[in-house]
Design an enzyme around this catalytic site. Structure first.
Site, short mmCIF file in Angstrom:
data_model
loop_
_atom_site.label_atom_id
_atom_site.label_comp_id
_atom_site.label_asym_id
_atom_site.label_seq_id
_atom_site.Cartn_x
_atom_site.Cartn_y
_atom_site.Cartn_z
N HIS A 186 0.79 -1.23 0.00
CA HIS A 186 0.00 0.00 0.00
C HIS A 186 0.82 1.27 0.00
O HIS A 186 0.25 2.35 0.13
CB HIS A 186 -0.90 0.05 1.24
CG HIS A 186 -2.13 -0.79 1.11
ND1 HIS A 186 -3.29 -0.31 0.57
CD2 HIS A 186 -2.37 -2.07 1.43
CE1 HIS A 186 -4.21 -1.27 0.57
NE2 HIS A 186 -3.67 -2.35 1.09
N LYS A 191 -8.81 14.07 3.77
CA LYS A 191 -7.97 12.88 3.82
C LYS A 191 -7.05 13.05 5.02
O LYS A 191 -7.03 14.11 5.63
CB LYS A 191 -7.14 12.74 2.54
CG LYS A 191 -6.45 14.06 2.13
CD LYS A 191 -5.66 13.93 0.85
CE LYS A 191 -6.47 13.86 -0.41
NZ LYS A 191 -6.47 12.59 -1.09
N ARG A 192 -6.28 12.00 5.37
CA ARG A 192 -5.33 12.18 6.46
C ARG A 192 -4.43 13.38 6.17
O ARG A 192 -4.13 13.68 5.01
CB ARG A 192 -4.48 10.91 6.64
CG ARG A 192 -5.23 9.77 7.28
CD ARG A 192 -5.72 10.11 8.68
NE ARG A 192 -4.63 10.15 9.63
CZ ARG A 192 -4.45 9.30 10.64
NH1 ARG A 192 -5.33 8.33 10.84
NH2 ARG A 192 -3.43 9.41 11.45
N LYS A 245 0.70 14.38 1.02
CA LYS A 245 -0.59 14.69 0.40
C LYS A 245 -0.71 16.18 0.09
O LYS A 245 -1.60 16.62 -0.61
CB LYS A 245 -1.73 14.22 1.29
CG LYS A 245 -1.83 12.68 1.40
CD LYS A 245 -2.94 12.27 2.38
CE LYS A 245 -3.07 10.77 2.57
NZ LYS A 245 -3.92 10.11 1.55
N THR A 247 -8.48 6.65 -2.69
CA THR A 247 -9.83 6.18 -2.98
C THR A 247 -10.80 7.34 -2.80
O THR A 247 -11.89 7.32 -3.38
CB THR A 247 -10.25 5.02 -2.04
OG1 THR A 247 -9.97 5.40 -0.69
CG2 THR A 247 -9.52 3.74 -2.40
N LYS A 259 -14.40 8.53 -4.81
CA LYS A 259 -15.69 8.90 -4.22
C LYS A 259 -16.15 10.26 -4.73
O LYS A 259 -17.33 10.46 -5.01
CB LYS A 259 -15.58 8.94 -2.69
CG LYS A 259 -15.18 7.62 -2.05
CD LYS A 259 -14.87 7.82 -0.56
CE LYS A 259 -13.88 6.82 -0.05
NZ LYS A 259 -13.33 7.18 1.27
C1 LIG Z 1 -11.98 7.34 1.58
C2 LIG Z 1 -11.51 7.69 2.91
C3 LIG Z 1 -10.14 7.91 3.13
C4 LIG Z 1 -9.12 7.83 2.03
O1 LIG Z 1 -9.02 9.09 1.40
P1 LIG Z 1 -7.83 9.44 0.39
O2 LIG Z 1 -8.26 10.74 -0.19
O3 LIG Z 1 -7.79 8.35 -0.62
O4 LIG Z 1 -6.60 9.53 1.19
C5 LIG Z 1 -9.72 8.22 4.40
N1 LIG Z 1 -10.60 8.32 5.42
C6 LIG Z 1 -11.92 8.13 5.24
C7 LIG Z 1 -12.84 8.28 6.41
C8 LIG Z 1 -12.41 7.81 3.99
O5 LIG Z 1 -13.72 7.61 3.83
#
Ligand SMILES: *Cc1c(COP(=O)(O)O)cnc(C)c1O
Length: 831
Positions: A373, A564-565, A570, A672, A676
């Site tokens: 990952h 995101k984190r 990032k 991911t 979304k």
């Molecule tokens: C989808 C999701 C992530 C991943 O987000 P990225 O933009 O791909 O880093 C992290 N936390 C939550 C709660 C999510 O739903």
């Protein structure tokens, strides 16, 4: 009457009636649960009581399908996927289960007839935050898709008593609060003490000769803990398949250690119990940089050892011989957290079942698949040898043996190349000695995969290049996906309804069907509805923002979102620089034509990650200046929404216009969140990184805003010698932004507060913000221009949704099933 005489017919008559999906039967069951499970009546019941009564009502309907599924799997002796993951970021279950049962609207109606609002009940559910972010959420999407595709699967993980911390803000800083998701109990789980297993830890090993004169090794542990499984049914969408998520909770072997107790040390005896139970007490909130903590290794071994014992129990229950373990189970390692499974399976086969090493090794390597990952070297898990020996003495011996045999092969493959031997070894001997978990996983698996095309290529070229040279046939790529049930059908009911009216509901199970929307991309009436929906979602998001932060935002502004984190790679930092630049532009020229924007940030920072926490402080500080400057009122807002989670994500993604996916190319494995957003009609501004590349390919470059260096250009730039200060000083806009921060505009004159950020940018700039800044800034102008053209933006948004089919986790799982697991669907008839 003995249980076997309870004929299938009778079961059917009783159960199909009791758990019928008809409205009357549902209402009746709901009231039954309120009275007999909650012990409440309408006048005194709280919303929590109603939620729980509803959850139990739904659970009964799942259990009927679950029992049917278990029966079908046992009859077929089906090949099964075991998905091993230290994290499952499931999000609330009720809404999702109603969608998958196909009764969301009927239940909304039934609940309304009882004078209640389903949304109020949905809001009661505590989120099981048993994951840090993307990796744990991926496991949750996968477990949904496995059930929907009717694939026999078990998800194995840890039932943390406290999940990821609950984030609040104090004076603009992140504060971590303990998560108490089990406070009101978890109605979805069933405790299965009868399937408890014991797990050994610590101690030493000794050799002996057994009764058959065989040389054997015995592990004498320092302690033993009990793993108790808690099962939750995972129902697929509109199918009868209900798989199992089995999470392990650690308990003491006995409530008291009677030996200690008898010596009169009551507190000591209780303490020992507490120590054992610590194992599943808390999720480590690290993201991308694992800490070599003993408890974390113990947690990993604990859940893996429990899960493997469980698989042996199932194997034996079905009368399958040990030698056929790999035919019954395909075990997938979600990152290296469960990689100790390779050594544990060897230990079971060699020590407990006395199989010859080579036979055991053949079974083991045919069992495991490993998903990598990360490309960040600091994120590759490794354990100091001494710590490892202390916790898992027998496993260390086994790893040495695996390594000996492996390195022998390496020496033959790379004749005379000692550097290769050192590079590939399972043990890092360059300084303090470490066990390299990614190497253990790679050697012990028949399949190694990355999670997006670029990521898989970089694995082969870089992180695992030597393994690729040795075993090119082991390497695969499976691009991540997200489940359209949660992230579209549930999260975006307005858009789902429009899809339903326009192309039917086929997309929920077959997301490629969204292509049928392309025909409507230029249809003005459809476009108008499309915009109404986005606006309604933005209004709803604005309400949430106001409720959580007190900040009023304008739903007619462009919602520019990065959630995101919080992590340097990032590059939230890059987005903030851009925000400040826009503010500066407005201040320098108050009559400037600028598209009103709301910048929304959300995400947790690891508690020990100083720069990430400082980044949150910078975002809130910038908001504190901009949001209260009357000169920019109505044109710019900056919001940091606390406690990003699945629940808040479900409200945020559908309300976004612009999705910020701006990692330094070559650093984000897949992402991911990007999927979304696209699925919910947001356009992406992004670098050519991770799955962004594939999203751009699918939706078309003309419907995607790309900027910045490619991964290759990043490498070249670094090799050429990168001087961030020179770049900053040569860009007046960027220079001005840096000066504003440096001079304390966002820190009430304090020039120290954000100095680490500014200094790092000017000296190291590890993630090359400066190098990509000009390109990012120019790209944001293109965004403005596109957004001003309402018809064009609408068309782009429609096409993003229409072409997001590839990013369903159903497609990912179908690829794993065909290429890696070699597993086929089993259709489940109801009993
Ligand atoms: C989808 C999701 C992530 C991943 O987000 P990225 O933009 O791909 O880093 C992290 N936390 C939550 C709660 C999510 O739903």
């Amino acid at each position: 009457m003995s249980p076997t005489e309870l004929s299938a017919d009778l079961v059917h008559t009783i159960e199909s009636d009791r758990t019928s999906l008809s409205k009357d039967s549902f209402k009746r069951a709901f009231l039954d649960n309120l009275f007999y499970t909650q012990g409440k009546f309408l006048q005194v019941a709280t919303h929590m009581d109603y939620y729980l009564a509803l959850a139990y009502t739904v659970r009964d309907r799942l259990l009927y399908r679950w029992v049917s599924t278990a029966t079908a799997y046992t009859d077929h002796a089906s090949r099964t996927v075991s998905y091993l993951s230290a994290e499952f970021l499931m999000g609330p279950s009720l809404g999702n289960n109603l969608i998958n049962l196909g009764i969301l609207e009927e239940v909304r109606q039934a609940i309304a007839e009882l004078g209640l609002d389903l949304n109020d009940l949905l809001d009661q559910e505590a989120e099981p935050g048993l994951g840090n972010g993307g990796l744990g959420r991926l496991a949750a999407c996968f477990i949904d898709s496995l059930a929907t595709l009717e694939l026999p699967a078990l998800g194995y993980g840890i039932r943390y008593e406290h999940g990821i911390f609950y984030q609040t803000l104090r004076d603009g800083w992140q504060v971590e609060n303990t998560d108490n998701w089990l406070r009101y109990g978890n109605p979805w789980e069933i405790r299965r003490p009868e399937w408890s297993v014991e797990v050994k830890l610590g101690g030493y090993t000794e050799t002996y000769t057994d009764a058959e004169d065989r040389h054997r090794v015995r592990w004498v542990p320092a302690k033993t803990v009990v793993g108790v499984p808690f099962d939750s049914p995972i129902l697929g969408y509109r199918v009868n398949t209900a798989n199992t998520l089995r999470l392990w909770s650690a308990e003491a072997t006995q409530s008291f250690d009677f030996e200690i107790f008898n010596r009169g040390d009551y507190m000591g005896a209780v303490n020992k119990k507490v120590t054992s139970e610590n194992l599943s007490k808390i999720l480590y909130p690290n993201d991308e940089t694992p800490q070599g903590k003993e408890l974390r290794l113990e947690q990993q071994y604990f859940f893996v050892a429990c899960s493997l014992q469980d698989m042996f129990r199932i194997l034996q229950g079905q009368g399958v011989s040990i030698e056929r373990f790999h035919e019954k189970f395909a075990v997938q390692l979600n990152d290296t957290h469960p990689a100790i499974g390779v050594a544990e399976l060897m230990r079971i086969l060699v020590d407990d079942y006395v199989l010859p090493w080579n036979d055991a090794w053949s079974i083991t390597t045919r069992t495991f698949g490993y998903t990598n990952h990360t490309l960040l070297p600091e994120a590759l898990e490794r354990w100091p040898l001494e710590l490892f020996r202390r916790v898992l003495p027998r496993h260390l011996e086994i790893i040495f043996e695996i390594n000996d045999r492996f390195l022998h092969d390496v020496r033959i493959a790379f004749l005379g190349d000692d550097a290769k031997v050192r590079a590939l070894s399972l043990i890092d001997e360059s300084g303090e000695r470490y066990v390299r978990m990614a190497h253990l996983a790679s050697v012990g698996s028949h399949a190694i995969n990355g999670v997006a095309t670029l990521h898989s290529e970089l694995l082969k070229k870089d992180v695992l290049a030597d393994f690729h040279a040795l075993w090119p046939h082991k390497f695969y790529s499976v691009t991540n996906g997200v489940t359209p049930r949660r992230w579209l059908a549930l999260a975006n009911p307005r858009l789902s309804e429009l899809l339903h009216d326009t192309i039917g509901d086929g997309w929920i199970r077959d997301l490629d069907r969204l292509r049928e929307l392309e025909a409507y991309a230029d249809d003005p009436a459809f476009g108008a509805r499309w915009r109404e929906i986005k606006r309604a979602n933005k209004v709803q998001l604005a309400e949430l923002i106001a409720k959580r932060t007190g900040i009023e935002v304008n739903p007619d502004s462009l919602f520019d979102v990065q959630v995101k984190r919080i992590h340097e790679y990032k590059r939230q930092h890059l987005a903030v620089l851009q925000v400040i630049a826009m503010y500066h532009r407005l201040k320098s020229n108050p009559s400037a034509e600028i598209l009103p924007r709301t910048f929304l940030f959300s995400g947790k920072a690891a508690p020990g990650y100083f720069m990430a926490k400082l980044m949150i402080r910078l975002i809130t500080a910038v908001g504190d200046v901009i949001n209260y400057d009357p000169e920019v009122r109505g044109r710019l807002k900056v919001v940091f929404m606390p406690n990003f989670s699945v629940t808040t994500g479900q409200r945020i993604y559908p309300g976004a216009d612009l999705s910020e996916q701006i990692s330094l190319a070559g650093k984000e494995a897949s992402g991911t969140g990007n999927m979304k957003f696209a699925m919910n009609g947001a356009l992406t501004i992004g670098t050519m990184d991770g799955a962004n590349i594939e999203i751009c390919e699918e939706v078309g470059a003309e419907n995607f805003f790309t900027f910045g260096m490619t991964a290759e250009e990043v490498d070249a730039r670094r090799r050429a010698g990168y001087d961030p200060r020179a770049v900053v000083e040569s860009n007046p806009e960027l220079y001005a932004v840096v000066e504003l921060i440096r001079n304390g505009l966002f820190s009430r004159g304090d020039t120290e507060l954000f100095r680490p950020i500014v200094d790092h940018l000017l000296t190291h700039d590890t993630y090359m913000l400066a190098a990509d800044y000009a390109s990012y800034s120019a790209c944001q102008y293109e965004v403005d221009e596109a957004y001003r053209d309402v018809a064009r933006w609408t068309r782009m948004s429609v096409l993003n949704v229409a072409r997001s089919g590839r990013f369903s986790s159903d497609r990912s799982i179908d690829e794993y099933a065909g290429k890696i697991w070699k597993i086929s669907p089993v259709s489940v008839p109801l009993l």
